[in-house]
Design an enzyme around this catalytic site. Structure first.
Site, PDB file in Angstrom:
ATOM      1  N   ASP A  57       0.849  -1.183   0.000  1.00  0.00           N
ATOM      2  CA  ASP A  57       0.000   0.000   0.000  1.00  0.00           C
ATOM      3  C   ASP A  57       0.890   1.240   0.000  1.00  0.00           C
ATOM      4  O   ASP A  57       2.107   1.144   0.128  1.00  0.00           O
ATOM      5  CB  ASP A  57      -0.995  -0.023   1.147  1.00  0.00           C
ATOM      6  CG  ASP A  57      -0.349   0.062   2.523  1.00  0.00           C
ATOM      7  OD1 ASP A  57       0.869   0.295   2.592  1.00  0.00           O
ATOM      8  OD2 ASP A  57      -1.065  -0.103   3.518  1.00  0.00           O
ATOM      9  N   SER A  58       0.282   2.389  -0.136  1.00  0.00           N
ATOM     10  CA  SER A  58       1.052   3.593  -0.458  1.00  0.00           C
ATOM     11  C   SER A  58       1.426   4.438   0.745  1.00  0.00           C
ATOM     12  O   SER A  58       2.202   5.380   0.613  1.00  0.00           O
ATOM     13  CB  SER A  58       0.236   4.467  -1.410  1.00  0.00           C
ATOM     14  OG  SER A  58      -0.927   4.942  -0.744  1.00  0.00           O
ATOM     15  N   GLY A  59       0.879   4.156   1.898  1.00  0.00           N
ATOM     16  CA  GLY A  59       1.014   5.042   3.039  1.00  0.00           C
ATOM     17  C   GLY A  59      -0.170   5.964   3.202  1.00  0.00           C
ATOM     18  O   GLY A  59      -0.262   6.706   4.186  1.00  0.00           O
ATOM     19  N   GLY A  60      -1.123   5.904   2.264  1.00  0.00           N
ATOM     20  CA  GLY A  60      -2.272   6.803   2.327  1.00  0.00           C
ATOM     21  C   GLY A  60      -3.147   6.592   3.542  1.00  0.00           C
ATOM     22  O   GLY A  60      -3.696   7.555   4.090  1.00  0.00           O
ATOM     23  N   ASP A  88      -2.898   8.388  -1.789  1.00  0.00           N
ATOM     24  CA  ASP A  88      -4.215   9.025  -1.766  1.00  0.00           C
ATOM     25  C   ASP A  88      -4.461   9.602  -0.392  1.00  0.00           C
ATOM     26  O   ASP A  88      -3.682   9.374   0.540  1.00  0.00           O
ATOM     27  CB  ASP A  88      -5.315   8.012  -2.132  1.00  0.00           C
ATOM     28  CG  ASP A  88      -5.427   6.898  -1.102  1.00  0.00           C
ATOM     29  OD1 ASP A  88      -4.381   6.500  -0.526  1.00  0.00           O
ATOM     30  OD2 ASP A  88      -6.539   6.407  -0.850  1.00  0.00           O
ATOM     31  N   GLN A 102     -11.847   7.202  -4.357  1.00  0.00           N
ATOM     32  CA  GLN A 102     -12.281   7.809  -3.104  1.00  0.00           C
ATOM     33  C   GLN A 102     -13.656   8.449  -3.328  1.00  0.00           C
ATOM     34  O   GLN A 102     -14.249   8.315  -4.385  1.00  0.00           O
ATOM     35  CB  GLN A 102     -11.248   8.828  -2.620  1.00  0.00           C
ATOM     36  CG  GLN A 102      -9.956   8.210  -2.089  1.00  0.00           C
ATOM     37  CD  GLN A 102     -10.140   7.441  -0.797  1.00  0.00           C
ATOM     38  OE1 GLN A 102     -11.185   7.515  -0.140  1.00  0.00           O
ATOM     39  NE2 GLN A 102      -9.118   6.670  -0.419  1.00  0.00           N
ATOM     40  N   GLY A 116     -11.044   4.114   1.334  1.00  0.00           N
ATOM     41  CA  GLY A 116     -11.867   4.972   2.165  1.00  0.00           C
ATOM     42  C   GLY A 116     -13.148   4.360   2.660  1.00  0.00           C
ATOM     43  O   GLY A 116     -14.080   5.072   3.033  1.00  0.00           O
ATOM     44  N   ASP A 123      -7.766  -7.212   1.562  1.00  0.00           N
ATOM     45  CA  ASP A 123      -6.770  -7.375   2.622  1.00  0.00           C
ATOM     46  C   ASP A 123      -7.377  -6.864   3.908  1.00  0.00           C
ATOM     47  O   ASP A 123      -8.254  -5.993   3.886  1.00  0.00           O
ATOM     48  CB  ASP A 123      -5.495  -6.583   2.312  1.00  0.00           C
ATOM     49  CG  ASP A 123      -5.655  -5.108   2.685  1.00  0.00           C
ATOM     50  OD1 ASP A 123      -5.192  -4.716   3.768  1.00  0.00           O
ATOM     51  OD2 ASP A 123      -6.276  -4.352   1.900  1.00  0.00           O
TER      52      ASP A 123
END
Length: 381
Positions: free
Chosen positions: A93-96, A147, A194, A221, A271
């Protein structure tokens, strides 16, 4: 590299989809549940165990691995696959999500996010470009755009601002991914829909992302404070607006019921920390629903969690023994219950895939819900 990223649909049953993802590190049968290995480990499990249960892919966390041990260090050590001894597909994942969950430790601007480390207080800047750079250093097969994920409920104006920002970050993430040669290595970058709990914003986000050349698309989200019926209502309007020929990933979801209902609405990947976290806190997931091993009623119960299970943890240990381990605070409790839970999740995914292939998904869905409703003390068949 064995093969570039690809996705194909093998069967449909209503909205439910059976497919296959190919990555440089193997094939992923969908619908797929991806065990969460936040810090390059699925807690309380050996990598080989996770694979033997049927997992084709695990998830790593960009934010946490950036802080410790560091993406550059992992790259020097051969990449995340080698580092964690998982030679199969990895999604990062991106850290969002930490933009939301660590809201007290960050500052958000158009450029990106400045984090204060929850470990030592050091400051780090995460931009869409840096997020992709870290994921490239890790060498993951499936990567995510940065995001902004906001907690629900929230005012429409806040939801729309975050959605529009996420779309701009999607464009920047894609440009960086291509600059760094991700497509040439057979890797994938997913865009993230989102829009909170606002239907028209969800649709607008999905349509705008669908015009960008992502290899897959995620729904972000959700499962962030809203009731399940709201989450499912958002899927009802979102998945029809997503590309049909690309994988669809519902991030951070969820319970077996969440997954069953989301597959019915066209989701391919999932996940969640739930099965591993629950296992560490005395809760088992079985085909008869949840079993709380902390409860005293299990103290004299000689039955296993599920005598018909393929998983030794669920089949070969009594509820009384598991209750004892939980009450005594023994580490073996977390190991056995995490094993049990991940085994059940993978069994559920395997059975759903078969049901979709055979055109009997709705019957399977109804029967599964009936079994869960019978409760954790139902006679074992």
């Amino acid at each position: 590299m064995t093969a570039p990223f690809s996705f194909r649909l093998l069967a449909n049953d209503g909205m439910a989809r059976r497919g296959e993802i190919v990555t440089p590190h193997g094939r992923v049968a969908t619908p797929a549940f991806m065990p969460v290995g936040t810090q390059a480990t699925v807690k309380a499990m050996y990598p080989g165990q996770v694979r033997e249960l049927g997992a084709d892919v695990v998830l790593g966390n960009t934010y946490h691995l950036m802080l410790r041990p560091g993406a550059e260090r992992i790259a020097r050590l051969g990449g995340l696959h080698t580092f964690m001894n998982w030679p199969h597909t990895i999604l990062t994942d991106s850290g969002g999500f930490q933009v939301m969950s660590l809201a007290q430790l960050r500052k958000l601007t158009e450029e990106g996010v400045t984090f204060q480390s929850h470990i030592d207080g050091s400051r780090h800047v995460m931009t869409p470009e840096r997020s992709v750079e870290i994921q490239q250093l890790l060498g993951s097969d499936i990567q995510m755009q940065l995001d902004e994920c906001i907690a629900l409920p929230a005012p429409r104006e806040d939801v729309e601002r975050a959605m529009r920002l996420s779309l701009r970050w999607a464009e920047r993430s894609r440009a960086q991914f291509e600059t760094m040669g991700g497509p040439g290595r057979g890797q994938a970058l997913y865009g993230i829909v989102q829009g909170g709990d606002v239907p028209d914003l969800r649709i607008a986000s999905a349509q705008a992302l669908g015009e960008m050349p992502f290899e897959g698309y995620s729904v972000g989200g959700l499962a962030v404070g809203e009731p399940q019926d709201v989450m499912l209502a958002m899927l009802d309007v979102t998945t029809p607006a997503m590309p049909v020929d690309k994988p669809r990933y519902l991030m951070g979801v969820g319970t077996p019921e969440d997954i069953l209902e989301s597959v019915a609405r066209g989701i391919d990947q999932f996940d969640c920390v739930m099965p591993t976290r629950a296992g560490r806190h005395g809760l088992a997931y079985t085909r008869y629903g949840k079993v709380n091993l902390k409860n005293a009623r299990h103290a004299d119960d000689p039955r296993p969690l599920d005598e018909a299970s393929d998983c030794p943890a669920a089949r070969d240990y009594s509820r009384a023994y598991l209750h004892h381990l939980v009450k005594a605070g023994e580490g073996l409790a977390a190991m056995l219950l995490t094993w049990t839970n991940l085994a059940y999740y993978q069994t559920l995914m395997r059975e759903m895939r078969a049901a979709i292939e055979e055109g009997r998904f709705e019957d399977f869905r109804a029967k599964t819900r009936e079994d869960w409703a019978r409760g954790d003390l139902a006679p074992l068949d």
